[in-house]
Structures are given as C-alpha cells and as structure tokens.
Scaffold this motif. Structure first.
Motif, PDB file in Angstrom:
ATOM      1  N   ALA A  39       0.820  -1.210   0.000  1.00  0.00           N
ATOM      2  CA  ALA A  39       0.000   0.000   0.000  1.00  0.00           C
ATOM      3  C   ALA A  39       0.855   1.262   0.000  1.00  0.00           C
ATOM      4  CB  ALA A  39      -0.921   0.004   1.214  1.00  0.00           C
ATOM      5  N   ASN A  40       2.104   1.141   0.438  1.00  0.00           N
ATOM      6  CA  ASN A  40       2.954   2.324   0.635  1.00  0.00           C
ATOM      7  C   ASN A  40       4.102   2.396  -0.364  1.00  0.00           C
ATOM      8  OD1 ASN A  40       4.389   0.154   1.572  1.00  0.00           O
ATOM      9  ND2 ASN A  40       4.963   1.071   3.528  1.00  0.00           N
ATOM     10  N   HIS A  42       4.425   4.226  -2.940  1.00  0.00           N
ATOM     11  CA  HIS A  42       4.670   5.570  -3.479  1.00  0.00           C
ATOM     12  C   HIS A  42       4.461   6.604  -2.376  1.00  0.00           C
ATOM     13  CE1 HIS A  42       4.715   3.904  -7.540  1.00  0.00           C
ATOM     14  NE2 HIS A  42       3.618   3.238  -7.217  1.00  0.00           N
ATOM     15  N   ALA A  43       5.531   7.244  -1.967  1.00  0.00           N
ATOM     16  CA  ALA A  43       5.435   8.254  -0.902  1.00  0.00           C
ATOM     17  C   ALA A  43       4.523   9.409  -1.302  1.00  0.00           C
ATOM     18  CB  ALA A  43       6.823   8.775  -0.554  1.00  0.00           C
ATOM     19  N   ALA A  46       0.745   9.215  -0.047  1.00  0.00           N
ATOM     20  CA  ALA A  46       0.355   9.240   1.361  1.00  0.00           C
ATOM     21  C   ALA A  46      -0.286  10.582   1.710  1.00  0.00           C
ATOM     22  CB  ALA A  46       1.566   8.995   2.250  1.00  0.00           C
ATOM     23  N   GLN A  53      -4.368   8.715   8.895  1.00  0.00           N
ATOM     24  CA  GLN A  53      -3.225   8.571   8.005  1.00  0.00           C
ATOM     25  C   GLN A  53      -3.517   7.499   6.960  1.00  0.00           C
ATOM     26  OE1 GLN A  53      -0.615  10.663   8.243  1.00  0.00           O
ATOM     27  NE2 GLN A  53      -1.620  11.611  10.022  1.00  0.00           N
ATOM     28  N   ALA A  55      -1.885   5.502   3.575  1.00  0.00           N
ATOM     29  CA  ALA A  55      -0.697   5.237   2.762  1.00  0.00           C
ATOM     30  C   ALA A  55      -0.953   5.577   1.310  1.00  0.00           C
ATOM     31  CB  ALA A  55      -0.282   3.772   2.894  1.00  0.00           C
ATOM     32  N   ASN A  56      -2.200   5.491   0.884  1.00  0.00           N
ATOM     33  CA  ASN A  56      -2.612   5.923  -0.452  1.00  0.00           C
ATOM     34  C   ASN A  56      -4.094   6.229  -0.405  1.00  0.00           C
ATOM     35  OD1 ASN A  56      -4.299   3.602  -1.626  1.00  0.00           O
ATOM     36  ND2 ASN A  56      -2.441   2.497  -1.010  1.00  0.00           N
ATOM     37  N   GLY A  80      -5.565   1.576   0.412  1.00  0.00           N
ATOM     38  CA  GLY A  80      -5.216   2.535   1.450  1.00  0.00           C
ATOM     39  C   GLY A  80      -6.205   2.554   2.593  1.00  0.00           C
ATOM     40  N   ALA A 136      -4.349  -0.676   7.583  1.00  0.00           N
ATOM     41  CA  ALA A 136      -4.944   0.498   6.938  1.00  0.00           C
ATOM     42  C   ALA A 136      -6.184   0.912   7.713  1.00  0.00           C
ATOM     43  CB  ALA A 136      -5.306   0.178   5.480  1.00  0.00           C
ATOM     44  N   HIS A 337       2.851  15.713  -4.138  1.00  0.00           N
ATOM     45  CA  HIS A 337       2.033  15.031  -3.143  1.00  0.00           C
ATOM     46  C   HIS A 337       0.582  15.017  -3.629  1.00  0.00           C
ATOM     47  CE1 HIS A 337       0.282  14.201   0.848  1.00  0.00           C
ATOM     48  NE2 HIS A 337       1.470  13.712   1.127  1.00  0.00           N
TER      49      HIS A 337
END
Length: 346
Positions: A39-40, A42-43, A46, A53, A55-56, A80, A136, A337
């Motif tokens: 899920a994470n 790609h920074a 997020a 929070q 992750a996507n 996410g 998630a 972002h």
C-alpha cells in the motif's frame, strides 16, 4: 498467489451468476488466495484526511465485504483503506435472488440487494476478532432495517456500538433498495439524524446518491458541515438508465454502478467541492477502473477514492496498477504530493 494471477482467474468467475461468484471471491480472499501488494509503494500518495493517516487514497467501497469477513486479506491487496458493511441493527435477507446483474458490455453492475447482511452482533464479533493494529484505516457503513426502523434511534445506536472498533463510520442514507431510505437525504430528515448522533470518537461520513439535483445537494452539504460531519461520499448507485446502455440486463430494477456512473458522480463531486471549498473531506466513488479515472476524481475534489465494480471486473491486480499510474500522473503534472492535486479542476 499474486494479485496478477488472481486477476487472471477473474474471468472464470463470470461463468457463475454474479452473487455466487461474489461469494466465492470472498471465500478465496478469506483463505488468502489473492496475494499481497504494498500500500505504501509511493510516498507521493500518502496523506492525512479527517485526522487519519492513509498510505494511499484508494479504498474499497462498502458493499463488497458486507459482513467484514475478509477485512485483512482485502487490505493486504494494497488498498489505502477499506469500508465494510452496510450493516443494519438486525440481520435481514435482503431482496429475492437474482438481485445482482452484470452489464458487461457497459462495464457496469445493477444490484437490488436490499441491505442483506448478518446484522450488528455478527459484524461486531468479526471486528473484535481482527488483529490490531490493522494495516490500513477501517470504516463501517451503517444502514437501517427495512422494517421497524427509527433512523434517529438506529444510526446513533449503530455508531455507539461500532465506533470503538473502526476508524470512521459512514451513515448510508442513499441506497436505492430500501424503501424510503433516500428520503433521509432531505434537509430536515438528515438534520434530525445528525442532531441525534452521540459525541464523536471517530469521524462521521454521509454517503449520498448521485441523483440529487443541485438544489437538493447544496443544502444537504450545509447540514453536514453544520453538524461537524467529517466527509461526504459521492456517490452511491444511480436509478437513472443512460440511453447508451447496451447490455441485456439494462432494464433490471436496482442501483446502477460502474462505468455508466463515472461522469455523473464526478460532476456531482466537482459541484460539492466548489460549494464546500475544502471545509469537508470528499470521497469519490463511481466508475473508477483506471489510474486516469482515480486522478479525475481527485482533481474534481476527492481526497480519497473508492472502487467497487471496477475491482469486481478486473480483480486484485487493478489496485497496484491504479496506484502506480496515479503516482506517475502526479509526477507528470508537477505534484509532489497527492493532496496538492485535490480539487485542481473544481
């Protein structure tokens, strides 16, 4: 098994009727046969939305896992976030079968399930059994029974019971398959429900129909903001039947989802973003089956995006494919972002 291999087997499921295939898919997921995806990866994807929070921004819509039987395996596909339900206070069988119809030529689905679910007690037991922490955020979509419902009593009671076990709760007042439910989207009715809600321990969202006029939508959004609702999900299925539909099942009663809903739900999303100006989180759902469509929802105003029909057609490999493509689209357009792209076209 990898998500790609699981997706390669998805066409075999279409040899069964839609509801039977869905049941087998949930069993396979519960057995861990669909594989895993990060899920994470790609920074840039997020974000923080509603104090949570992610992750996507890609989630699975309510309706896929009504009874929370495959929460963890579904999250491990790279989503996410996940929304389980809809759950009602008491178990109910829903409408007679057949009640799910594939519109394959249109990449759509018509359902008239009618809030079929095992009820609150079974739902709570499954949530309590989940290992914590979950990978998630988990949401729960709540509705009222077809018979004996008192919305101002039932929605607050559902919230109180479920809130300790999830990260957010969605009030569903927009399913077209429970008689009278969509009337709860009216300004006075929704005001009464939200006024009766207990103090918030987790965010409250409201899921609305795509068939609302602008004159009905804007006061509804004002009611939500006045009562501190954290987000609005746009949208549920539509009762409309576009003239472009080609599939033999296009005349079946129920709510239409998938590709035929994309333009309508995205236009409503854009309208809501213009009105709310970022004061409330918007979740875009309806016809998302590609990175480009997820990106269009985000640019129209969605901080989060949900899948349903596209996932049912394409299988688990769709999740990493959308995430990879979404990260590439953000980079192409100069966004470091995902939050920078929210509402860019609204």
């Amino acid at each position: 098994m990898t998500p790609a291999l699981a997706s390669a087997l998805t066409p075999l499921m279409r040899l069964m009727d839609a509801e039977t295939a869905h049941g087998w898919a949930l069993r396979a997921l519960g057995a861990g046969l669909a594989g895993r995806s990060a899920a994470n990866a790609h920074a840039s994807l997020a974000s923080e939305v509603m104090g949570l929070q992610f992750a996507n921004p890609l989630g699975l819509s309510a309706g896929f896992d009504k009874n929370a039987v495959a929460v963890l395996p579904l999250m491990r596909l790279g989503f996410g976030f996940l929304e389980a339900g809809s759950v009602t206070p008491r178990p109910q069988p829903g409408n007679p079968r057949p009640r799910i119809f594939r519109l394959e030529e249109d990449q759509g689905v018509i359902n008239r399930l009618g809030f079929n679910n095992a009820g609150l007690d079974a739902f709570l037991a499954r949530l309590r059994a989940l290992p914590r922490p979950l990978p998630a955020p988990l949401g729960a979509n709540v509705g009222v029974n077809k018979e004996g419902a008192v919305p101002e009593r039932d929605y607050p009671a559902l919230y109180t019971a479920i809130a300790p076990l999830v990260d957010y709760i969605t009030i569903n007042v927009s399913s077209p398959n429970t008689p009278g439910l969509r009337d709860l989207q009216g300004e006075a009715a929704l005001n009464g429900i939200l006024a009766a809600m207990p103090p918030r321990s987790v965010p409250v969202l409201v899921k609305i129909a795509p068939d609302l006029s602008e004159a009905a939508l804007l006061p509804l959004l004002d009611v939500c903001m006045a009562h501190g609702v954290a987000g609005v999900i746009i949208s549920n299925t539509t009762l409309a039947r576009p003239e472009t539909l080609r599939s033999a099942a296009r005349g079946e009663a129920g709510g239409l989802s998938g590709q035929p809903l994309f333009e309508k739900s995205t236009a409503m999303l854009r309208m809501a973003r213009r009105h709310t100006q970022g004061r409330i989180a918007l979740v875009g759902v309806g016809g998302v089956a590609s990175a480009e469509q997820a990106y269009a929802k985000i640019r129209a105003g969605a901080a989060l995006v949900q899948l349903y029909s596209g996932f049912a057609y394409a299988g688990p490999a769709l999740v990493p494919r959308i995430l990879d493509g979404l990260a590439a689209l953000l980079a192409r357009d100069g966004f470091a972002h995902v939050s920078q792209a929210v509402g860019a076209d609204a």
